[in-house]
Design a protein around this motif. Structure first.
Motif, PDB file in Angstrom:
ATOM      1  N   LEU A 128       0.828  -1.206   0.000  1.00 15.67           N
ATOM      2  CA  LEU A 128       0.000   0.000   0.000  1.00 15.67           C
ATOM      3  C   LEU A 128       0.859   1.252   0.000  1.00 15.67           C
ATOM      4  O   LEU A 128       0.590   2.200  -0.739  1.00 15.67           O
ATOM      5  CB  LEU A 128      -0.920   0.004   1.226  1.00 15.67           C
ATOM      6  N   THR A 129       1.902   1.235   0.825  1.00 14.37           N
ATOM      7  CA  THR A 129       2.795   2.394   0.890  1.00 14.37           C
ATOM      8  C   THR A 129       3.428   2.669  -0.465  1.00 14.37           C
ATOM      9  O   THR A 129       3.475   3.815  -0.923  1.00 14.37           O
ATOM     10  CB  THR A 129       3.899   2.153   1.937  1.00 14.37           C
ATOM     11  N   GLN A 130       3.890   1.594  -1.120  1.00 14.92           N
ATOM     12  CA  GLN A 130       4.510   1.756  -2.429  1.00 14.92           C
ATOM     13  C   GLN A 130       3.498   2.228  -3.477  1.00 14.92           C
ATOM     14  O   GLN A 130       3.779   3.124  -4.270  1.00 14.92           O
ATOM     15  CB  GLN A 130       5.129   0.431  -2.866  1.00 14.92           C
ATOM     16  N   GLU A 131       2.298   1.615  -3.476  1.00 19.49           N
ATOM     17  CA  GLU A 131       1.297   1.989  -4.466  1.00 19.49           C
ATOM     18  C   GLU A 131       0.771   3.398  -4.227  1.00 19.49           C
ATOM     19  O   GLU A 131       0.442   4.105  -5.181  1.00 19.49           O
ATOM     20  CB  GLU A 131       0.141   0.986  -4.445  1.00 19.49           C
ATOM     21  N   LYS A 132       0.695   3.798  -2.957  1.00 22.12           N
ATOM     22  CA  LYS A 132       0.251   5.152  -2.657  1.00 22.12           C
ATOM     23  C   LYS A 132       1.241   6.166  -3.215  1.00 22.12           C
ATOM     24  O   LYS A 132       0.866   7.174  -3.812  1.00 22.12           O
ATOM     25  CB  LYS A 132       0.102   5.343  -1.149  1.00 22.12           C
ATOM     26  N   GLN A 133       2.529   5.878  -3.035  1.00 20.10           N
ATOM     27  CA  GLN A 133       3.549   6.764  -3.580  1.00 20.10           C
ATOM     28  C   GLN A 133       3.477   6.798  -5.106  1.00 20.10           C
ATOM     29  O   GLN A 133       3.580   7.865  -5.721  1.00 20.10           O
ATOM     30  CB  GLN A 133       4.934   6.305  -3.120  1.00 20.10           C
ATOM     31  N   GLN A 134       3.295   5.622  -5.715  1.00 16.26           N
ATOM     32  CA  GLN A 134       3.189   5.571  -7.171  1.00 16.26           C
ATOM     33  C   GLN A 134       1.954   6.318  -7.657  1.00 16.26           C
ATOM     34  O   GLN A 134       1.992   6.996  -8.687  1.00 16.26           O
ATOM     35  CB  GLN A 134       3.132   4.114  -7.629  1.00 16.26           C
ATOM     36  N   ASN A 295      -5.833   1.827 -10.593  1.00 12.53           N
ATOM     37  CA  ASN A 295      -4.974   2.171  -9.470  1.00 12.53           C
ATOM     38  C   ASN A 295      -5.811   2.556  -8.250  1.00 12.53           C
ATOM     39  O   ASN A 295      -5.497   2.192  -7.119  1.00 12.53           O
ATOM     40  CB  ASN A 295      -4.042   3.314  -9.860  1.00 12.53           C
ATOM     41  N   THR A 296      -6.881   3.322  -8.480  1.00  9.86           N
ATOM     42  CA  THR A 296      -7.760   3.726  -7.382  1.00  9.86           C
ATOM     43  C   THR A 296      -8.438   2.508  -6.771  1.00  9.86           C
ATOM     44  O   THR A 296      -8.583   2.416  -5.546  1.00  9.86           O
ATOM     45  CB  THR A 296      -8.830   4.716  -7.883  1.00  9.86           C
ATOM     46  N   GLU A 297      -8.850   1.551  -7.597  1.00 11.28           N
ATOM     47  CA  GLU A 297      -9.456   0.324  -7.086  1.00 11.28           C
ATOM     48  C   GLU A 297      -8.488  -0.428  -6.179  1.00 11.28           C
ATOM     49  O   GLU A 297      -8.876  -0.938  -5.117  1.00 11.28           O
ATOM     50  CB  GLU A 297      -9.872  -0.578  -8.252  1.00 11.28           C
ATOM     51  N   ASN A 298      -7.227  -0.504  -6.575  1.00 10.74           N
ATOM     52  CA  ASN A 298      -6.225  -1.194  -5.762  1.00 10.74           C
ATOM     53  C   ASN A 298      -6.027  -0.498  -4.422  1.00 10.74           C
ATOM     54  O   ASN A 298      -5.919  -1.146  -3.373  1.00 10.74           O
ATOM     55  CB  ASN A 298      -4.893  -1.262  -6.513  1.00 10.74           C
ATOM     56  N   ARG A 299      -5.984   0.831  -4.454  1.00 12.59           N
ATOM     57  CA  ARG A 299      -5.803   1.579  -3.203  1.00 12.59           C
ATOM     58  C   ARG A 299      -7.007   1.407  -2.288  1.00 12.59           C
ATOM     59  O   ARG A 299      -6.853   1.257  -1.077  1.00 12.59           O
ATOM     60  CB  ARG A 299      -5.584   3.064  -3.506  1.00 12.59           C
ATOM     61  N   LEU A 300      -8.192   1.407  -2.847  1.00 17.32           N
ATOM     62  CA  LEU A 300      -9.403   1.205  -2.042  1.00 17.32           C
ATOM     63  C   LEU A 300      -9.396  -0.174  -1.398  1.00 17.32           C
ATOM     64  O   LEU A 300      -9.768  -0.325  -0.227  1.00 17.32           O
ATOM     65  CB  LEU A 300     -10.650   1.364  -2.919  1.00 17.32           C
ATOM     66  N   GLN A 301      -8.962  -1.179  -2.158  1.00 14.37           N
ATOM     67  CA  GLN A 301      -8.940  -2.543  -1.641  1.00 14.37           C
ATOM     68  C   GLN A 301      -7.964  -2.681  -0.480  1.00 14.37           C
ATOM     69  O   GLN A 301      -8.203  -3.433   0.467  1.00 14.37           O
ATOM     70  CB  GLN A 301      -8.562  -3.519  -2.762  1.00 14.37           C
ATOM     71  N   LEU A 302      -6.873  -1.947  -0.534  1.00 13.12           N
ATOM     72  CA  LEU A 302      -5.874  -2.015   0.523  1.00 13.12           C
ATOM     73  C   LEU A 302      -6.211  -1.108   1.705  1.00 13.12           C
ATOM     74  O   LEU A 302      -5.963  -1.464   2.853  1.00 13.12           O
ATOM     75  CB  LEU A 302      -4.495  -1.649  -0.054  1.00 13.12           C
TER      76      LEU A 302
END
Length: 327
Positions: A128-134, A295-302
């Motif tokens: 999540l931290t990595q994807e949030k930064q990305q 990308n937003t879907e992935n962040r929501l899931q996490l």
């Protein structure tokens, strides 16, 4: 790593009686085939619980199945065990004794399951931290790509030539957008008021840039403006709405954006016109710019794994996004 641990565990279980009786006269009295038979039934019930039952969300619903499999496993072992030695104990004594053994193994594998689940969750948090930064980097790129930034600057430049009074306001909102991405976007949470203001600034710039092309209905109903929310969750949907509306021909295309917060339940709705043929003709780099729905879907899931529902659909050439979250 996990298969090695399981292999080691079962090796210890298999050879423990032999190690226990090592050095004693006569050694361990039971045959190796007997121990393999015992190991088989222990593994059967353990992995049934570990792989099938423990991951279930409604475990009470499946408890009768577990009890049946449990009883069959005990009876199966009792039957095959008679081939290795005559049973000198009462049936119920054997049944209870073997049941307690399997319950003990159930607790062992439940512990393994919990540890594995916790470890997996830690990996997800790291991801999540990595994807949030990305996501933040992609969001920043979306603001500085030619399709948004250059067009916005051209609009501001044209306004400046006309000595339009809106010019300072547009420059300020563009600056505020970058500031939000660089500073607030780096935080774990922001207030709903800050997130909505960022969306409003973005919408304002797009409305000024697209002028008569779009008509935007942006409405909010917020009962607590200090409510915390992860930043940059809604901007991707708003970006897409303007992106795919801007390529349509004609004027007066309607974009509806509604945000509602009541009792910590957030409801976000976004609708915009959509044309498949127009999408096929646009530049691939431009199509993939921005935060993006995936990308937003992935962040929501996490971030909100059990506390959100997202519905994205195209119906009668209208693109609909409906997001509901329990904050």
């Amino acid at each position: 790593m996990e298969p090695y641990f399981h292999g080691l565990l079962w090796c210890v279980v298999l050879f423990y009686p032999y190690m226990k009786y090592m050095g004693r006269e006569g050694g361990y009295p039971m045959s190796f085939l007997h121990e393999l038979n015992s190991l088989f039934f222990k593994m059967t019930i353990s992995y049934f619980l570990y792989a099938w039952y423990f991951p279930k969300k409604q475990q009470l619903k499946y408890l009768p199945v577990v009890l049946v499999v449990f009883a069959l496993n005990v009876l199966g072992y009792g039957h095959t065990d008679n081939y290795f030695h005559s049973n000198s104990h009462d049936f119920w004594i054997n049944f209870v004794s073997q049941s307690l053994t399997y319950i003990a193994f159930g607790f062992v594998f439940f512990t393994i399951f919990i540890i594995k689940k916790s470890y997996k969750r830690q990996l997800e948090i790291h991801q999540l931290t990595q994807e949030k930064q990305q996501a933040e980097i992609r969001a920043l790129k979306a603001q500085v790509n030619p399709h948004f930034l250059f067009n916005t600057l051209n609009t501001i430049y044209a306004n400046a030539l006309r000595k339009d009074d809106k010019t300072p306001e547009l420059i300020l909102k563009l600056s505020d957008g970058f500031r939000y991405m660089l500073h607030e976007g780096q935080k774990e949470f922001v207030t709903i008021e800050q997130e909505i203001q960022h969306l409003k600034d973005y919408v304002h710039l797009q409305k000024e840039r697209l002028s008569k092309k779009v008509i935007v209905n942006f409405s909010t109903n917020i009962d607590d403006e200090t409510q915390q929310i992860a930043p940059l969750l809604c901007i991707g949907f708003v970006e897409n709405a303007f992106k795919y509306t801007s390529i349509l021909k004609g004027e007066g295309h309607k974009i509806d954006i509604n945000i509602k917060l009541q009792n910590k339940k957030l409801s976000f709705l976004c609708k915009n016109p959509f044309n498949d043929k127009a999408v096929e003709e646009i530049n691939v780099d431009w199509k993939e710019s921005g935060v993006g729905i995936k990308n937003t879907e992935n962040r929501l899931q996490l971030l909100y794994p059990e506390n959100h529902t997202l519905e994205v659909r195209e119906e009668k050439q209208v693109f609909n996004v409906k997001l509901e979250m329990q904050l």
